[in-house]
Design a protein around this motif. Structure first.
Motif, PDB file in Angstrom:
ATOM      1  N   LEU A  20      33.621 -49.939   5.607  1.00 30.66           N
ATOM      2  CA  LEU A  20      32.692 -50.656   6.466  1.00 30.66           C
ATOM      3  C   LEU A  20      31.834 -49.662   7.236  1.00 30.66           C
ATOM      4  CD1 LEU A  20      35.012 -53.408   8.000  1.00 30.66           C
ATOM      5  CD2 LEU A  20      33.770 -53.435   5.836  1.00 30.66           C
ATOM      6  N   SER A  21      30.598 -50.069   7.480  1.00 32.68           N
ATOM      7  CA  SER A  21      29.684 -49.271   8.277  1.00 32.68           C
ATOM      8  C   SER A  21      29.089 -50.143   9.370  1.00 32.68           C
ATOM      9  CB  SER A  21      28.546 -48.710   7.416  1.00 32.68           C
ATOM     10  OG  SER A  21      29.038 -47.887   6.391  1.00 32.68           O
ATOM     11  N   CYS A  22      28.781 -49.518  10.493  1.00 32.72           N
ATOM     12  CA  CYS A  22      28.137 -50.229  11.597  1.00 32.72           C
ATOM     13  C   CYS A  22      27.123 -49.278  12.220  1.00 32.72           C
ATOM     14  CB  CYS A  22      29.164 -50.656  12.629  1.00 32.72           C
ATOM     15  SG  CYS A  22      28.448 -51.314  14.154  1.00 32.72           S
ATOM     16  N   ILE A  23      25.876 -49.712  12.238  1.00 27.01           N
ATOM     17  CA  ILE A  23      24.827 -48.884  12.815  1.00 27.01           C
ATOM     18  C   ILE A  23      24.291 -49.550  14.077  1.00 27.01           C
ATOM     19  CG2 ILE A  23      23.052 -49.914  11.335  1.00 27.01           C
ATOM     20  CD1 ILE A  23      21.703 -47.098  11.378  1.00 27.01           C
ATOM     21  N   ALA A  24      24.125 -48.747  15.101  1.00 31.49           N
ATOM     22  CA  ALA A  24      23.605 -49.220  16.376  1.00 31.49           C
ATOM     23  C   ALA A  24      22.136 -48.852  16.500  1.00 31.49           C
ATOM     24  CB  ALA A  24      24.387 -48.611  17.525  1.00 31.49           C
ATOM     25  N   SER A  25      21.360 -49.807  16.981  1.00 29.60           N
ATOM     26  CA  SER A  25      19.943 -49.550  17.184  1.00 29.60           C
ATOM     27  C   SER A  25      19.502 -50.182  18.489  1.00 29.60           C
ATOM     28  CB  SER A  25      19.121 -50.115  16.015  1.00 29.60           C
ATOM     29  OG  SER A  25      19.285 -51.523  15.931  1.00 29.60           O
ATOM     30  N   GLY A  26      18.410 -49.689  19.026  1.00 25.45           N
ATOM     31  CA  GLY A  26      17.905 -50.202  20.288  1.00 25.45           C
ATOM     32  C   GLY A  26      17.094 -49.153  20.999  1.00 25.45           C
ATOM     33  N   ASP A  27      16.895 -49.389  22.267  1.00 23.76           N
ATOM     34  CA  ASP A  27      16.017 -48.527  23.047  1.00 23.76           C
ATOM     35  C   ASP A  27      16.812 -47.749  24.074  1.00 23.76           C
ATOM     36  OD1 ASP A  27      13.228 -49.059  25.313  1.00 23.76           O
ATOM     37  OD2 ASP A  27      13.690 -47.379  23.995  1.00 23.76           O
ATOM     38  N   ARG A  28      16.860 -46.451  23.905  1.00 24.27           N
ATOM     39  CA  ARG A  28      17.396 -45.522  24.899  1.00 24.27           C
ATOM     40  C   ARG A  28      18.770 -45.925  25.415  1.00 24.27           C
ATOM     41  NH1 ARG A  28      13.264 -45.145  29.422  1.00 24.27           N
ATOM     42  NH2 ARG A  28      12.664 -47.231  28.731  1.00 24.27           N
ATOM     43  N   PHE A  29      19.767 -45.481  24.680  1.00 25.78           N
ATOM     44  CA  PHE A  29      21.133 -45.753  25.069  1.00 25.78           C
ATOM     45  C   PHE A  29      22.008 -44.579  24.677  1.00 25.78           C
ATOM     46  CE2 PHE A  29      22.695 -46.456  20.800  1.00 25.78           C
ATOM     47  CZ  PHE A  29      21.559 -46.841  20.106  1.00 25.78           C
ATOM     48  N   ARG A  30      23.193 -44.576  25.227  1.00 28.71           N
ATOM     49  CA  ARG A  30      24.206 -43.612  24.821  1.00 28.71           C
ATOM     50  C   ARG A  30      25.502 -44.378  24.587  1.00 28.71           C
ATOM     51  NH1 ARG A  30      26.028 -39.887  29.332  1.00 28.71           N
ATOM     52  NH2 ARG A  30      27.610 -41.499  29.653  1.00 28.71           N
ATOM     53  N   LEU A  31      26.101 -44.127  23.458  1.00 35.45           N
ATOM     54  CA  LEU A  31      27.359 -44.792  23.118  1.00 35.45           C
ATOM     55  C   LEU A  31      28.527 -43.871  23.400  1.00 35.45           C
ATOM     56  CD1 LEU A  31      26.331 -46.512  19.776  1.00 35.45           C
ATOM     57  CD2 LEU A  31      26.349 -47.475  22.080  1.00 35.45           C
ATOM     58  N   ASN A  32      29.514 -44.387  24.074  1.00 34.76           N
ATOM     59  CA  ASN A  32      30.719 -43.623  24.340  1.00 34.76           C
ATOM     60  C   ASN A  32      31.816 -43.984  23.341  1.00 34.76           C
ATOM     61  OD1 ASN A  32      29.523 -42.335  26.550  1.00 34.76           O
ATOM     62  ND2 ASN A  32      30.043 -44.035  27.885  1.00 34.76           N
ATOM     63  N   ASP A  33      32.264 -45.199  23.397  1.00 33.38           N
ATOM     64  CA  ASP A  33      33.350 -45.640  22.528  1.00 33.38           C
ATOM     65  C   ASP A  33      32.822 -46.604  21.473  1.00 33.38           C
ATOM     66  OD1 ASP A  33      35.317 -46.131  25.531  1.00 33.38           O
ATOM     67  OD2 ASP A  33      34.747 -44.299  24.485  1.00 33.38           O
ATOM     68  N   MET A  34      33.294 -46.466  20.270  1.00 32.87           N
ATOM     69  CA  MET A  34      32.951 -47.393  19.198  1.00 32.87           C
ATOM     70  C   MET A  34      34.234 -47.810  18.501  1.00 32.87           C
ATOM     71  SD  MET A  34      29.483 -45.730  17.584  1.00 32.87           S
ATOM     72  CE  MET A  34      28.896 -47.310  16.925  1.00 32.87           C
ATOM     73  N   GLY A  35      34.238 -49.036  18.020  1.00 31.59           N
ATOM     74  CA  GLY A  35      35.467 -49.499  17.400  1.00 31.59           C
ATOM     75  C   GLY A  35      35.260 -50.675  16.474  1.00 31.59           C
ATOM     76  N   TRP A  36      36.353 -51.043  15.833  1.00 33.66           N
ATOM     77  CA  TRP A  36      36.395 -52.188  14.937  1.00 33.66           C
ATOM     78  C   TRP A  36      37.501 -53.133  15.386  1.00 33.66           C
ATOM     79  CZ3 TRP A  36      32.839 -53.054  11.179  1.00 33.66           C
ATOM     80  CH2 TRP A  36      32.046 -51.971  10.779  1.00 33.66           C
ATOM     81  N   TYR A  37      37.193 -54.390  15.405  1.00 32.91           N
ATOM     82  CA  TYR A  37      38.149 -55.451  15.684  1.00 32.91           C
ATOM     83  C   TYR A  37      38.102 -56.426  14.518  1.00 32.91           C
ATOM     84  CZ  TYR A  37      38.376 -53.777  20.507  1.00 32.91           C
ATOM     85  OH  TYR A  37      38.567 -53.014  21.626  1.00 32.91           O
ATOM     86  N   ARG A  38      39.118 -57.252  14.419  1.00 29.60           N
ATOM     87  CA  ARG A  38      39.103 -58.268  13.369  1.00 29.60           C
ATOM     88  C   ARG A  38      39.703 -59.563  13.883  1.00 29.60           C
ATOM     89  NH1 ARG A  38      43.682 -55.811   9.162  1.00 29.60           N
ATOM     90  NH2 ARG A  38      45.534 -56.296  10.440  1.00 29.60           N
ATOM     91  N   GLN A  39      39.286 -60.635  13.225  1.00 29.32           N
ATOM     92  CA  GLN A  39      39.815 -61.941  13.600  1.00 29.32           C
ATOM     93  C   GLN A  39      40.014 -62.759  12.335  1.00 29.32           C
ATOM     94  OE1 GLN A  39      37.460 -64.098  16.473  1.00 29.32           O
ATOM     95  NE2 GLN A  39      39.214 -65.364  17.057  1.00 29.32           N
ATOM     96  N   ALA A  40      41.242 -63.138  12.112  1.00 27.36           N
ATOM     97  CA  ALA A  40      41.580 -64.001  10.990  1.00 27.36           C
ATOM     98  C   ALA A  40      41.611 -65.446  11.474  1.00 27.36           C
ATOM     99  CB  ALA A  40      42.934 -63.603  10.412  1.00 27.36           C
ATOM    100  N   PRO A  41      41.431 -66.403  10.582  1.00 26.90           N
ATOM    101  CA  PRO A  41      41.440 -67.813  10.993  1.00 26.90           C
ATOM    102  C   PRO A  41      42.718 -68.163  11.741  1.00 26.90           C
ATOM    103  CG  PRO A  41      40.669 -67.625   8.749  1.00 26.90           C
ATOM    104  CD  PRO A  41      41.139 -66.260   9.151  1.00 26.90           C
ATOM    105  N   GLY A  42      42.552 -68.776  12.912  1.00 28.82           N
ATOM    106  CA  GLY A  42      43.693 -69.193  13.711  1.00 28.82           C
ATOM    107  C   GLY A  42      44.303 -68.102  14.555  1.00 28.82           C
ATOM    108  N   ASN A  43      43.781 -66.889  14.442  1.00 32.98           N
ATOM    109  CA  ASN A  43      44.330 -65.764  15.203  1.00 32.98           C
ATOM    110  C   ASN A  43      43.350 -65.290  16.259  1.00 32.98           C
ATOM    111  OD1 ASN A  43      46.471 -65.942  13.463  1.00 32.98           O
ATOM    112  ND2 ASN A  43      46.128 -63.966  12.469  1.00 32.98           N
ATOM    113  N   GLN A  44      43.868 -64.550  17.223  1.00 29.36           N
ATOM    114  CA  GLN A  44      43.002 -63.926  18.212  1.00 29.36           C
ATOM    115  C   GLN A  44      42.380 -62.656  17.633  1.00 29.36           C
ATOM    116  OE1 GLN A  44      45.517 -63.301  21.694  1.00 29.36           O
ATOM    117  NE2 GLN A  44      44.883 -65.263  22.563  1.00 29.36           N
ATOM    118  N   ARG A  45      41.279 -62.268  18.218  1.00 25.58           N
ATOM    119  CA  ARG A  45      40.650 -61.016  17.805  1.00 25.58           C
ATOM    120  C   ARG A  45      41.561 -59.861  18.204  1.00 25.58           C
ATOM    121  NH1 ARG A  45      34.281 -60.240  18.832  1.00 25.58           N
ATOM    122  NH2 ARG A  45      34.430 -62.276  17.820  1.00 25.58           N
TER     123      ARG A  45
END
Length: 121
Positions: A20-45
Motif C-alpha cells: 500500500l502507498s499513501c501520498i500526502a498533498s496540500g499547502d505548506r505542511f510538515r508531517l511528523n507521524d504517519m501510519g496505517w489503520y484498518r477496519q473490518a466489518p463489525g470491528n473497530q478501527r
C-alpha cells in the motif's frame, strides 16, 4: 489542509503480498507521524503500523513480523508492505498523518478515504 490518497489495495490469495502507498498533498505542511489503520466489518478501527518522525515504528500485534511500514519524507509518502497475508487481514486500510499546517499554524490530523484489501482464495 492536507489530503491523503491511498493506493495498492485489492484481492490477494492467502500467503500473498500487497504494498500500500499513501501520498500526502496540500499547502505548506510538515508531517511528523504517519501510519496505517484498518477496519473490518463489525470491528473497530485498529492500528496496523505507524512510523514516527524520527523513524521509530510501532506495529499492531496481529501484523508483527509480516508487515513493514516505511516512509519517504521528501515525497511525503508512507508505504505498507504486507506479506504472508491472511483472510483475517481483510479490511479497509486507512492512511493517517499528523503534523502541523504552516497555513493555519495548527496541528493537523488527516485521514485518507481508505483502500480495500481482501484476502481470499
Amino acid at each position: 489542509q492536507v489530503q491523503l490518497r491511498e493506493s495498492g489495495g485489492g484481492l490477494v490469495q492467502p500467503g500473498g503480498s500487497l504494498r500500500l502507498s499513501c501520498i500526502a498533498s496540500g499547502d505548506r505542511f510538515r508531517l511528523n507521524d504517519m501510519g496505517w489503520y484498518r477496519q473490518a466489518p463489525g470491528n473497530q478501527r485498529e492500528l496496523v503500523a505507524e512510523i514516527i518522525s524520527g523513524g521509530s515504528t510501532n506495529y499492531g500485534d496481529a501484523v508483527k513480523g509480516r508487515f513493514t511500514i516505511s516512509r519517504d519524507n521528501a515525497k511525503n509518502v508512507v508505504y505498507l508492505q504486507m506479506n504472508v497475508l491472511k483472510p483475517e487481514d481483510t479490511a479497509v486500510y486507512y492512511c493517517n498523518a499528523r503534523g502541523i499546517s504552516y497555513v493555519s499554524l495548527r496541528s493537523l490530523d488527516a485521514w485518507g478515504q481508505g483502500t480495500l484489501v481482501t484476502v481470499s482464495s
